[in-house]
Design a protein around this motif. Structure first.
Motif, PDB file in Angstrom:
ATOM      1  N   ILE A   1     -18.888 -22.817  37.625  1.00  0.00           N
ATOM      2  CA  ILE A   1     -18.579 -22.525  39.024  1.00  0.00           C
ATOM      3  C   ILE A   1     -17.259 -21.768  39.051  1.00  0.00           C
ATOM      4  O   ILE A   1     -16.231 -22.297  38.644  1.00  0.00           O
ATOM      5  N   THR A   2     -17.307 -20.514  39.522  1.00  0.00           N
ATOM      6  CA  THR A   2     -16.089 -19.710  39.636  1.00  0.00           C
ATOM      7  C   THR A   2     -15.787 -19.462  41.114  1.00  0.00           C
ATOM      8  O   THR A   2     -16.689 -19.527  41.956  1.00  0.00           O
ATOM      9  N   PRO A   3     -14.532 -19.161  41.443  1.00  0.00           N
ATOM     10  CA  PRO A   3     -14.196 -18.879  42.835  1.00  0.00           C
ATOM     11  C   PRO A   3     -14.990 -17.693  43.390  1.00  0.00           C
ATOM     12  O   PRO A   3     -15.368 -17.678  44.559  1.00  0.00           O
TER      13      PRO A   3
ATOM     14  N   VAL B   1     -18.509 -18.837  44.530  1.00  0.00           N
ATOM     15  CA  VAL B   1     -18.502 -19.613  45.773  1.00  0.00           C
ATOM     16  C   VAL B   1     -18.196 -18.708  46.965  1.00  0.00           C
ATOM     17  O   VAL B   1     -18.778 -18.874  48.042  1.00  0.00           O
TER      18      VAL B   1
ATOM     19  N   LYS C   1     -15.583 -29.908  39.226  1.00  0.00           N
ATOM     20  CA  LYS C   1     -15.879 -29.140  40.428  1.00  0.00           C
ATOM     21  C   LYS C   1     -17.292 -29.489  40.865  1.00  0.00           C
ATOM     22  O   LYS C   1     -18.153 -29.759  40.034  1.00  0.00           O
ATOM     23  N   GLN C   2     -17.537 -29.436  42.171  1.00  0.00           N
ATOM     24  CA  GLN C   2     -18.880 -29.663  42.684  1.00  0.00           C
ATOM     25  C   GLN C   2     -19.097 -28.804  43.920  1.00  0.00           C
ATOM     26  O   GLN C   2     -18.220 -28.708  44.781  1.00  0.00           O
ATOM     27  N   VAL C   3     -20.260 -28.175  43.983  1.00  0.00           N
ATOM     28  CA  VAL C   3     -20.686 -27.430  45.158  1.00  0.00           C
ATOM     29  C   VAL C   3     -22.017 -28.012  45.587  1.00  0.00           C
ATOM     30  O   VAL C   3     -22.964 -28.070  44.800  1.00  0.00           O
TER      31      VAL C   3
ATOM     32  N   THR D   1     -17.722 -28.217  49.148  1.00  0.00           N
ATOM     33  CA  THR D   1     -17.121 -28.142  47.823  1.00  0.00           C
ATOM     34  C   THR D   1     -16.192 -29.319  47.610  1.00  0.00           C
ATOM     35  O   THR D   1     -15.656 -29.884  48.561  1.00  0.00           O
TER      36      THR D   1
ATOM     37  N   ASP E   1     -11.218 -28.684  42.237  1.00  0.00           N
ATOM     38  CA  ASP E   1     -10.387 -27.480  42.281  1.00  0.00           C
ATOM     39  C   ASP E   1     -11.265 -26.251  42.053  1.00  0.00           C
ATOM     40  O   ASP E   1     -11.356 -25.725  40.946  1.00  0.00           O
ATOM     41  N   ILE E   2     -11.927 -25.792  43.111  1.00  0.00           N
ATOM     42  CA  ILE E   2     -12.849 -24.663  43.017  1.00  0.00           C
ATOM     43  C   ILE E   2     -12.108 -23.386  42.640  1.00  0.00           C
ATOM     44  O   ILE E   2     -12.650 -22.530  41.948  1.00  0.00           O
ATOM     45  N   ASP E   3     -10.862 -23.236  43.062  1.00  0.00           N
ATOM     46  CA  ASP E   3     -10.109 -22.006  42.809  1.00  0.00           C
ATOM     47  C   ASP E   3      -9.626 -21.873  41.369  1.00  0.00           C
ATOM     48  O   ASP E   3      -9.169 -20.796  40.981  1.00  0.00           O
TER      49      ASP E   3
END
Length: 144
Positions: A32-34, A37, A83-85, A99, A102-104
């Protein structure tokens, strides 16, 4: 006397080698990358979401409208990044994006583990497990 000396030297060498343990990063789940998302928008179809995010790691067995993407990285220093989306669909359209974590934070990718064919990929392409360039998540077909 010589056997004792050999045993001591051998024991010292083994203990020195035991201290030289290589630990590598252990990524698990969906990357999962910024950028991935930020491309998600309500109203997108399921196929468009799969082109951006890939297949979800977890499907809800009782409700097909919820998709979960989970990423966990344990680095060599035992630091853990999670991370989770969670995506909620209304029919075939994306309705809600949630989300956590720390997605960023961009994941650390070890370049020495990348296949040699990764250099052959052009912009917007991803190397498949078979070493063939395929369209990447940045090349979403707007007609879908």
């Amino acid at each position: 006397m010589q056997n004792t000396l050999k045993l001591i030297v051998f024991s010292l060498l083994i203990s020195l080698l035991a201290a030289c343990v290589y630990k590598r990063d252990l990524p698990q789940g969906n990357l999962i990358t910024p950028g991935m998302v930020s491309q998600l928008q309500p109203g997108m179809s399921r196929q468009q979401v799969v082109q951006i995010m890939g297949s979800p790691l977890l499907y809800n067995a009782f409700d097909d409208s919820l998709w979960n993407y989970v990423y966990r990285l344990k680095d060599a220093d035992d630091n853990i990044t999670e991370k989770q989306v969670s995506l909620v669909f209304n029919g075939n359209q994306l309705a809600n994006i949630q989300t956590s974590g720390d997605i960023d934070a961009n994941p650390r990718v070890q370049q020495e583990d990348a296949p040699a064919s990764a250099a052959a990929a052009g912009p917007g392409e991803v190397i498949s497990p078979l070493g063939q360039p395929t369209p990447g998540p940045d090349s979403v077909d707007p007609t879908l």
